[in-house]
Motif scaffolding. Sequence first.
Motif, PDB file in Angstrom:
ATOM      1  N   THR A  83       4.207 -10.092  -3.179  1.00  0.00           N
ATOM      2  CA  THR A  83       4.307  -8.624  -3.099  1.00  0.00           C
ATOM      3  C   THR A  83       5.547  -8.047  -3.781  1.00  0.00           C
ATOM      4  O   THR A  83       5.504  -6.952  -4.304  1.00  0.00           O
ATOM      5  CB  THR A  83       4.247  -8.082  -1.648  1.00  0.00           C
ATOM      6  OG1 THR A  83       5.451  -8.380  -0.953  1.00  0.00           O
ATOM      7  CG2 THR A  83       3.033  -8.631  -0.913  1.00  0.00           C
ATOM      8  N   PRO A 131       8.544  -6.460  -2.913  1.00  0.00           N
ATOM      9  CA  PRO A 131       8.906  -5.077  -2.598  1.00  0.00           C
ATOM     10  C   PRO A 131      10.146  -4.639  -3.386  1.00  0.00           C
ATOM     11  O   PRO A 131      11.041  -5.441  -3.663  1.00  0.00           O
ATOM     12  CB  PRO A 131       9.195  -5.122  -1.095  1.00  0.00           C
ATOM     13  CG  PRO A 131       9.504  -6.549  -0.798  1.00  0.00           C
ATOM     14  CD  PRO A 131       8.705  -7.364  -1.769  1.00  0.00           C
ATOM     15  N   ASP A 135       4.688   2.880  -2.093  1.00  0.00           N
ATOM     16  CA  ASP A 135       4.522   3.081  -0.653  1.00  0.00           C
ATOM     17  C   ASP A 135       5.070   4.425  -0.182  1.00  0.00           C
ATOM     18  O   ASP A 135       4.514   5.039   0.737  1.00  0.00           O
ATOM     19  CB  ASP A 135       5.208   1.952   0.121  1.00  0.00           C
ATOM     20  CG  ASP A 135       4.542   0.607  -0.117  1.00  0.00           C
ATOM     21  OD1 ASP A 135       3.302   0.567  -0.157  1.00  0.00           O
ATOM     22  OD2 ASP A 135       5.258  -0.399  -0.292  1.00  0.00           O
ATOM     23  N   SER A 136       6.159   4.885  -0.806  1.00  0.00           N
ATOM     24  CA  SER A 136       6.734   6.161  -0.370  1.00  0.00           C
ATOM     25  C   SER A 136       7.670   6.715  -1.437  1.00  0.00           C
ATOM     26  O   SER A 136       8.242   5.976  -2.241  1.00  0.00           O
ATOM     27  CB  SER A 136       7.511   5.994   0.940  1.00  0.00           C
ATOM     28  OG  SER A 136       8.620   5.123   0.763  1.00  0.00           O
ATOM     29  N   LYS A 152       9.893   3.660  -2.860  1.00  0.00           N
ATOM     30  CA  LYS A 152       9.658   2.276  -2.464  1.00  0.00           C
ATOM     31  C   LYS A 152       8.259   1.862  -2.916  1.00  0.00           C
ATOM     32  O   LYS A 152       7.310   2.657  -2.841  1.00  0.00           O
ATOM     33  CB  LYS A 152       9.772   2.115  -0.950  1.00  0.00           C
ATOM     34  CG  LYS A 152      11.162   2.415  -0.401  1.00  0.00           C
ATOM     35  CD  LYS A 152      11.200   2.253   1.118  1.00  0.00           C
ATOM     36  CE  LYS A 152      12.580   2.574   1.682  1.00  0.00           C
ATOM     37  NZ  LYS A 152      12.629   2.425   3.153  1.00  0.00           N
ATOM     38  N   GLY A 153       8.148   0.616  -3.376  1.00  0.00           N
ATOM     39  CA  GLY A 153       6.847   0.132  -3.824  1.00  0.00           C
ATOM     40  C   GLY A 153       6.781  -1.374  -3.807  1.00  0.00           C
ATOM     41  O   GLY A 153       7.673  -2.064  -3.299  1.00  0.00           O
ATOM     42  N   ARG A 154       5.688  -1.897  -4.388  1.00  0.00           N
ATOM     43  CA  ARG A 154       5.458  -3.345  -4.433  1.00  0.00           C
ATOM     44  C   ARG A 154       4.932  -3.745  -5.803  1.00  0.00           C
ATOM     45  O   ARG A 154       4.260  -2.972  -6.471  1.00  0.00           O
ATOM     46  CB  ARG A 154       4.442  -3.750  -3.363  1.00  0.00           C
ATOM     47  CG  ARG A 154       4.938  -3.671  -1.931  1.00  0.00           C
ATOM     48  CD  ARG A 154       3.780  -3.790  -0.943  1.00  0.00           C
ATOM     49  NE  ARG A 154       3.023  -2.559  -0.868  1.00  0.00           N
ATOM     50  CZ  ARG A 154       1.707  -2.499  -0.723  1.00  0.00           C
ATOM     51  NH1 ARG A 154       0.986  -3.621  -0.692  1.00  0.00           N
ATOM     52  NH2 ARG A 154       1.093  -1.344  -0.635  1.00  0.00           N
TER      53      ARG A 154
END
Length: 426
Positions: free
Chosen positions: A244, A246, A364-365, A376-378
């Motif tokens: 993933t 992050p 993600d946000s 934020k992500g992956r």
Amino acid sequence: MRYITLLFTTIFCIILPATISAEHMVTVKLVNYIGNTDELTIEVKGEFFSLDPTLHIEEGVKYTLQLKKGELYLKQEGKKKQNLHGSFVLIPNTYDRNHVIYVNERPYLGALEFVMEEKNNIRPINQLPLEDYLKGVVPFEVFSSWGLETLKAQTLAARTYAVSKLGEVINDTISYQVYGGYEWDKNTTEAVEETEGEVITFNNRLIETFYSASNGGKTENNANVWGGTAMKYFPIKDDPYDPTHPWKFSMHQNQIDYSTIDFTNPNWWDNTIEEDEEISISIKNWLNRNGYPGKIKILDIPQFELNGDKLASGRSVTGSITITFMRQLLEGLILFEQVSLQNVNLNRIRPMIGGTLFKSYLIDSLELQDSVYTMKGRGFGHGVGMSQWGAHFMGEKGRTYKEIIRFYYPGTTIMDISSKTLKLEY
């Protein structure tokens, strides 16, 4: 160019073993490590010949190749430089690992043609057999310390892509595949040799072997990234093998406090520094490339947001960003300007910030708190096809390269180009 390529092929048919056919030759412009230059150093190991019978290249002697006023010159220390009257070709008397050409001290196998490019640059063009080309590609596309099965999977992806480009002149950059010449690694060489001739096909045609470093735990379909026809072998599905990866980055809404600038200081421009230097450099480079030449200082990023629905994979598609900045055209002449991208595809915004920070669209946000944006992500990359990190962990769990290929390119078949007739177009 085409004449020389055909000549290369004819000569190689004579000097190469019968097991290597002219169809399996790769022609590569050397750009990545050479850049744009009007001077190169050349040295050979073994015996080479050129198309000029008066020119003899000695083994172990360093030569300088120069471009001056549209003419190529070859210079050996202590001797008069020689006008080459056109391109310069070096071909090994025998193709093997004992015949090497060093260009700026980087080794290459096969033949090399040096041509004038855009009147200002010398461009080397390397031609060599497909399998040896791959031995110079795979260690630059994946960690050679990874397991053999993972390296084999990467090799099939690289070979399939290379075979699709046979007959074309490609280059050694990420625009095609990174190629490092005769700087091989024993592990990746083993992976190439043990899968010789194997490519990935769908309905008896070569596939597009997309891959990225990490898909963030969810694969993506090609049509969602680049448009066009959705390929069945690029499904959207969970990837339990991908770690993933992050990530997050922060970016200040206010980069320079305009009220604190001391315009009476003659060095005020140089002394004025943005809050986020790495991001600011990336934005300034983007602005320079997109119609705003000159020196730039980023003042504010009053807007940065995501818009619209997400794809089935959870990836974001569109967003908005606004940049206000100062641009210096001449000494003392400053323009105050603003660029605003509203509801555009994120592939227009990500290059502004930089792919090393804004790593993927699996976000993600995105929040704004105390005048600081935090995203934020992956994952790392587009997420289509094989995840290199996922392939690594599949190999660690005992999966074979064929199982890795089946997982990331479902419905495909591995075929051997030495025994099958394939269509070489996508």
